[in-house]
Enzyme design. Sequence first.
Site, PDB file in Angstrom:
ATOM      1  N   ASP A 103       0.854  -1.201   0.000  1.00  0.00           N
ATOM      2  CA  ASP A 103       0.000   0.000   0.000  1.00  0.00           C
ATOM      3  C   ASP A 103       0.890   1.252   0.000  1.00  0.00           C
ATOM      4  O   ASP A 103       0.842   2.054   0.925  1.00  0.00           O
ATOM      5  CB  ASP A 103      -0.958  -0.005   1.203  1.00  0.00           C
ATOM      6  CG  ASP A 103      -0.252   0.038   2.555  1.00  0.00           C
ATOM      7  OD1 ASP A 103       0.933  -0.379   2.620  1.00  0.00           O
ATOM      8  OD2 ASP A 103      -0.862   0.507   3.534  1.00  0.00           O
ATOM      9  N   ASP A 143       6.765   1.215   1.914  1.00  0.00           N
ATOM     10  CA  ASP A 143       6.458   0.170   0.913  1.00  0.00           C
ATOM     11  C   ASP A 143       7.293   0.414  -0.345  1.00  0.00           C
ATOM     12  O   ASP A 143       7.792  -0.538  -0.965  1.00  0.00           O
ATOM     13  CB  ASP A 143       4.989   0.216   0.505  1.00  0.00           C
ATOM     14  CG  ASP A 143       4.027   0.057   1.657  1.00  0.00           C
ATOM     15  OD1 ASP A 143       3.832   1.042   2.390  1.00  0.00           O
ATOM     16  OD2 ASP A 143       3.479  -1.048   1.828  1.00  0.00           O
ATOM     17  N   ASN A 160      -2.460   2.789   3.510  1.00  0.00           N
ATOM     18  CA  ASN A 160      -1.898   4.107   3.835  1.00  0.00           C
ATOM     19  C   ASN A 160      -2.675   5.227   3.143  1.00  0.00           C
ATOM     20  O   ASN A 160      -2.890   6.293   3.702  1.00  0.00           O
ATOM     21  CB  ASN A 160      -0.433   4.185   3.394  1.00  0.00           C
ATOM     22  CG  ASN A 160       0.482   3.368   4.287  1.00  0.00           C
ATOM     23  OD1 ASN A 160       0.250   3.252   5.479  1.00  0.00           O
ATOM     24  ND2 ASN A 160       1.525   2.802   3.706  1.00  0.00           N
ATOM     25  N   THR A 211       2.971  -6.001   2.737  1.00  0.00           N
ATOM     26  CA  THR A 211       3.471  -4.863   3.520  1.00  0.00           C
ATOM     27  C   THR A 211       2.351  -3.856   3.782  1.00  0.00           C
ATOM     28  O   THR A 211       2.616  -2.693   4.066  1.00  0.00           O
ATOM     29  CB  THR A 211       4.659  -4.176   2.815  1.00  0.00           C
ATOM     30  OG1 THR A 211       4.218  -3.690   1.543  1.00  0.00           O
ATOM     31  CG2 THR A 211       5.826  -5.119   2.610  1.00  0.00           C
ATOM     32  N   PHE A 252      -0.783  -0.586  12.550  1.00  0.00           N
ATOM     33  CA  PHE A 252      -1.643  -0.081  11.461  1.00  0.00           C
ATOM     34  C   PHE A 252      -2.152  -1.174  10.515  1.00  0.00           C
ATOM     35  O   PHE A 252      -3.359  -1.250  10.228  1.00  0.00           O
ATOM     36  CB  PHE A 252      -0.890   0.999  10.659  1.00  0.00           C
ATOM     37  CG  PHE A 252      -1.690   1.529   9.496  1.00  0.00           C
ATOM     38  CD1 PHE A 252      -2.654   2.517   9.695  1.00  0.00           C
ATOM     39  CD2 PHE A 252      -1.511   1.026   8.218  1.00  0.00           C
ATOM     40  CE1 PHE A 252      -3.411   2.983   8.628  1.00  0.00           C
ATOM     41  CE2 PHE A 252      -2.265   1.493   7.147  1.00  0.00           C
ATOM     42  CZ  PHE A 252      -3.219   2.482   7.354  1.00  0.00           C
ATOM     43  N   ASN A 253      -1.267  -2.004   9.970  1.00  0.00           N
ATOM     44  CA  ASN A 253      -1.704  -2.953   8.938  1.00  0.00           C
ATOM     45  C   ASN A 253      -2.734  -3.944   9.481  1.00  0.00           C
ATOM     46  O   ASN A 253      -3.705  -4.286   8.796  1.00  0.00           O
ATOM     47  CB  ASN A 253      -0.505  -3.735   8.367  1.00  0.00           C
ATOM     48  CG  ASN A 253       0.390  -2.864   7.518  1.00  0.00           C
ATOM     49  OD1 ASN A 253      -0.035  -1.832   7.010  1.00  0.00           O
ATOM     50  ND2 ASN A 253       1.651  -3.261   7.382  1.00  0.00           N
ATOM     51  N   HIS A 299       9.763   0.323   8.339  1.00  0.00           N
ATOM     52  CA  HIS A 299       9.018  -0.927   8.513  1.00  0.00           C
ATOM     53  C   HIS A 299       9.165  -1.915   7.344  1.00  0.00           C
ATOM     54  O   HIS A 299       9.735  -3.003   7.477  1.00  0.00           O
ATOM     55  CB  HIS A 299       7.523  -0.628   8.677  1.00  0.00           C
ATOM     56  CG  HIS A 299       7.192   0.347   9.761  1.00  0.00           C
ATOM     57  ND1 HIS A 299       7.265   0.028  11.095  1.00  0.00           N
ATOM     58  CD2 HIS A 299       6.767   1.633   9.705  1.00  0.00           C
ATOM     59  CE1 HIS A 299       6.882   1.072  11.824  1.00  0.00           C
ATOM     60  NE2 HIS A 299       6.586   2.058  11.003  1.00  0.00           N
ATOM     61  N   ASP A 300       8.588  -1.553   6.207  1.00  0.00           N
ATOM     62  CA  ASP A 300       8.328  -2.553   5.165  1.00  0.00           C
ATOM     63  C   ASP A 300       9.575  -3.162   4.508  1.00  0.00           C
ATOM     64  O   ASP A 300       9.553  -4.357   4.156  1.00  0.00           O
ATOM     65  CB  ASP A 300       7.402  -1.962   4.098  1.00  0.00           C
ATOM     66  CG  ASP A 300       6.024  -1.646   4.668  1.00  0.00           C
ATOM     67  OD1 ASP A 300       5.672  -2.201   5.724  1.00  0.00           O
ATOM     68  OD2 ASP A 300       5.288  -0.852   4.051  1.00  0.00           O
TER      69      ASP A 300
HETATM   70  C1  BDR Z   1       2.919  -0.095   8.572  1.00  0.00           C
HETATM   71  O1  BDR Z   1       1.860   0.842   8.347  1.00  0.00           O
HETATM   72  C2  BDR Z   1       2.181   1.707   7.284  1.00  0.00           C
HETATM   73  O2  BDR Z   1       2.093   3.016   7.715  1.00  0.00           O
HETATM   74  C3  BDR Z   1       3.563   1.360   6.812  1.00  0.00           C
HETATM   75  O3  BDR Z   1       3.608   1.385   5.395  1.00  0.00           O
HETATM   76  C4  BDR Z   1       3.812  -0.013   7.365  1.00  0.00           C
HETATM   77  O4  BDR Z   1       3.439  -1.025   6.450  1.00  0.00           O
HETATM   78  C5  BDR Z   1       3.578   0.222   9.889  1.00  0.00           C
HETATM   79  O5  BDR Z   1       2.676   0.139  10.931  1.00  0.00           O
HETATM   80 CA    CA Z   2       2.864  -0.521   4.175  1.00  0.00          CA
END
Ligand code: BDR
Ligand code: CA
Length: 309
Positions: A9, A14, A39, A124, A165-166, A239-240
């Site tokens: 996303d 990402d 996102n 991701t 978040f994801n 993160h990703d």
């Molecule tokens: C995840 O949430 C999104 O904001 C980032 O792309 C990452 O995949 C982190 O919590």
């Molecule tokens: Ca992401």
Amino acid sequence: MIPIIIDCDPGQDDAVALLLAFASPQELEVVGVTTVAGNVALELTAENARKICELAGRSDVKVFAGCPRPTVRPLRTAEHVHGKTGLDGADLPAPTMKLQDEHAVDFIIATLLGHEDGVTLCPTGPLTNIAVAMVKEPRILPKISGIVLMGGAIGAGNTTPAAEFNIHTDPHAAETVFTAGVKLTMLGLDVTHQALTTPERLAAIRAIGTPVAAAVAGMLAFSGKRNAERFGLAGAPLHDPCVIAYLLAPDLFAGREVHVAIETASELNMGRTVVDWWGSTDRPANATVIDRIDADGFFALLTERLARL
Ligand code: BDR
Ligand code: CA
């Protein structure tokens, strides 16, 4: 050579995950890129993925748009982190390569069914596309070599006190994926909050001096600003790209095989990954949860690979 589908996303981080994969053609075959709402809205994630393919000189990569919203809950995007476009911080031209007509879910199904040796899925973003594919065509399950995902947390969440978040965005999809009986590797906040984009690390990327490096440094400076301030860290969590780095160099990471359950009932804990770290239950392990990273090694790998693009 590991065949992978990146389900994403984009999102600045990402985007860097995509670039790291494109920079590693000897190890990874990116069979396709699928996008999901997360996102930012689906139209933007599908456009952003193509912008990044073109930035990397990979307009040959097939990009598919998937689900426009989570399976049950309403979509809540994160422009406050990623900006209006989802890729704020880089000024990339509108893509000229076309979006594939096929739906991402159908592409995932067809690819898995058609692949002799299995394919690794690299989500991701929210797990909507992966879960819908599993529900639509359960015959894909034995064809999934593994799922290496960014999401969840053993400890505190970043979207609510309880959830990352994801997983919070589509907890019902996450539950489908975590109970599917496939080999899962979870890279959650515990590990990504050790992978910090410090000023020195960003400077090393910028010093590569290519358009790709400039775009990466710009994007990460943008999305990182709010996170570094918010978490009081020396830099923002990256993160990703950890997902792709795990495939390239698993020795940079360490974790534990444990049971992970997803909370889908309580609003307070919605989307929490309940990780049985100490084996408090007799539930069998369903995931390898990564909690440690050699962050210097990770950034050295990322910087070296980005320089190849
Ligand atoms: C995840 O949430 C999104 O904001 C980032 O792309 C990452 O995949 C982190 O919590
Ligand atoms: Ca992401």
